[in-house]
Design a protein around this motif. Sequence first.
Motif, PDB file in Angstrom:
ATOM      1  N   LEU A  98      -2.096  11.763  23.834  1.00  0.00           N
ATOM      2  CA  LEU A  98      -2.654  11.161  22.783  1.00  0.00           C
ATOM      3  C   LEU A  98      -3.954  11.587  22.291  1.00  0.00           C
ATOM      4  CD1 LEU A  98      -1.534   7.615  23.102  1.00  0.00           C
ATOM      5  CD2 LEU A  98      -0.852   8.747  21.396  1.00  0.00           C
ATOM      6  N   ILE A 110      -4.788   2.072  15.877  1.00  0.00           N
ATOM      7  CA  ILE A 110      -3.714   3.025  15.696  1.00  0.00           C
ATOM      8  C   ILE A 110      -4.217   4.042  16.837  1.00  0.00           C
ATOM      9  CG2 ILE A 110      -2.494   4.782  14.343  1.00  0.00           C
ATOM     10  CD1 ILE A 110      -3.527   3.042  11.630  1.00  0.00           C
ATOM     11  N   VAL A 112      -2.947   8.433  17.911  1.00  0.00           N
ATOM     12  CA  VAL A 112      -2.088   9.508  17.266  1.00  0.00           C
ATOM     13  C   VAL A 112      -2.300  10.766  18.354  1.00  0.00           C
ATOM     14  CG1 VAL A 112      -2.416   8.822  14.987  1.00  0.00           C
ATOM     15  CG2 VAL A 112      -3.805  10.450  15.859  1.00  0.00           C
ATOM     16  N   THR A 118       2.699   8.851  17.635  1.00  0.00           N
ATOM     17  CA  THR A 118       1.889   7.602  17.158  1.00  0.00           C
ATOM     18  C   THR A 118       2.270   6.198  17.684  1.00  0.00           C
ATOM     19  OG1 THR A 118       1.747   8.888  14.960  1.00  0.00           O
ATOM     20  CG2 THR A 118       1.170   6.407  14.706  1.00  0.00           C
ATOM     21  N   ARG A 120       0.978   1.879  17.399  1.00  0.00           N
ATOM     22  CA  ARG A 120       0.334   0.923  16.681  1.00  0.00           C
ATOM     23  C   ARG A 120       0.278  -0.394  17.405  1.00  0.00           C
ATOM     24  NH1 ARG A 120      -0.548   0.789  10.539  1.00  0.00           N
ATOM     25  NH2 ARG A 120      -2.315  -0.367  10.458  1.00  0.00           N
ATOM     26  N   PHE A 167      -1.205  15.483  15.470  1.00  0.00           N
ATOM     27  CA  PHE A 167      -2.275  14.724  14.565  1.00  0.00           C
ATOM     28  C   PHE A 167      -3.705  14.721  15.510  1.00  0.00           C
ATOM     29  CE2 PHE A 167       1.299  11.594  12.884  1.00  0.00           C
ATOM     30  CZ  PHE A 167       1.860  12.986  12.262  1.00  0.00           C
TER      31      PHE A 167
END
Length: 314
Positions: A98, A110, A112, A118, A120, A167
């Motif tokens: 992450l 959140i 990413v 991802t 949440r 991301f």
Amino acid sequence: MVAETTSYIASKATSAPILDMAYNGTKMIAVGDRGHLLAFIDDQWQQLSTPSQALLTAVTFKGKNGWAVGHDATILTTTDGGYTWQLKQQFPDLDKPLLDVIALSVNNIIAVGAYGLTYRSSDGGNSWTSLYFNELLHPDDQLYLDELKAEDEALYLDERSAMLPHFNRIVPLRSGKLVMVGEMGLIALSDDGGASWQNQEPFYDGSLFDLLETKSGAWVAIGLRGNIFRSTDQGQSWQSVRTKVSSTINSATQLRDGTIVMVANNGYLLTSTDDGQTYQTKIEAKGEDLVAVAQQKDGRVIVAGSAGVRWLGL
């Protein structure tokens, strides 16, 4: 989930790699290599223990509630401003990091990372749900996956897990929208709190690592090989900004006096006093990779990277 392991308290933790910093309202917290976490207490950096030895890549706070993320999809939480942490998630077999975490509220967070990873949480970080954004796939990849799903479900899931770009960063905008930047020139917008995303027209095929919304409302995106792009129309069009830096630019912030400060690999520091239109450059830390920059409540500026944390003399 794996059993908790405790980070080592190291005598040279302040000079070990640090990848991100965040202010919890009273002190600065920095995270990095081997689960290291530093807190600026009584005018000095002190290492605090965490229940992980994974490389921590990002940290954020809402008051005393905080969240840190890292390699092996690690997620840590705190409710006392960062003095003590709890391991909520870690998947070594996933072998994906992450790379950023953002708190939209004390309950809504959140995280990413690589290949579109991802998660949440809607309960402050106690539990996490995995998300996947088909809308950010290239149309050819989406067609390929649709065909594969009908033929081989297991292969479909394996292929899908590596199709999305990395991301790298999520940034909240003053409009209430979110903007996300990443690999392959990804810039995506969300107007529903990250539940769905709209890919913006690509203008650059390299990785972007951060985006800054300046006090004037301009957007400044930064990335590989010293690339800086500036938009004055909320990302509808972009202009390349030339500098003397060809190293990857990792992070940007705007100080309270309006100065924009960026840090880059090979120890480069970039500053702008005209809202990101032009930059002055210098080598702040020769031979080091600088990856994070933040301003203390007292106005002092901190930079962090491959050789730990240091105060910046501007």
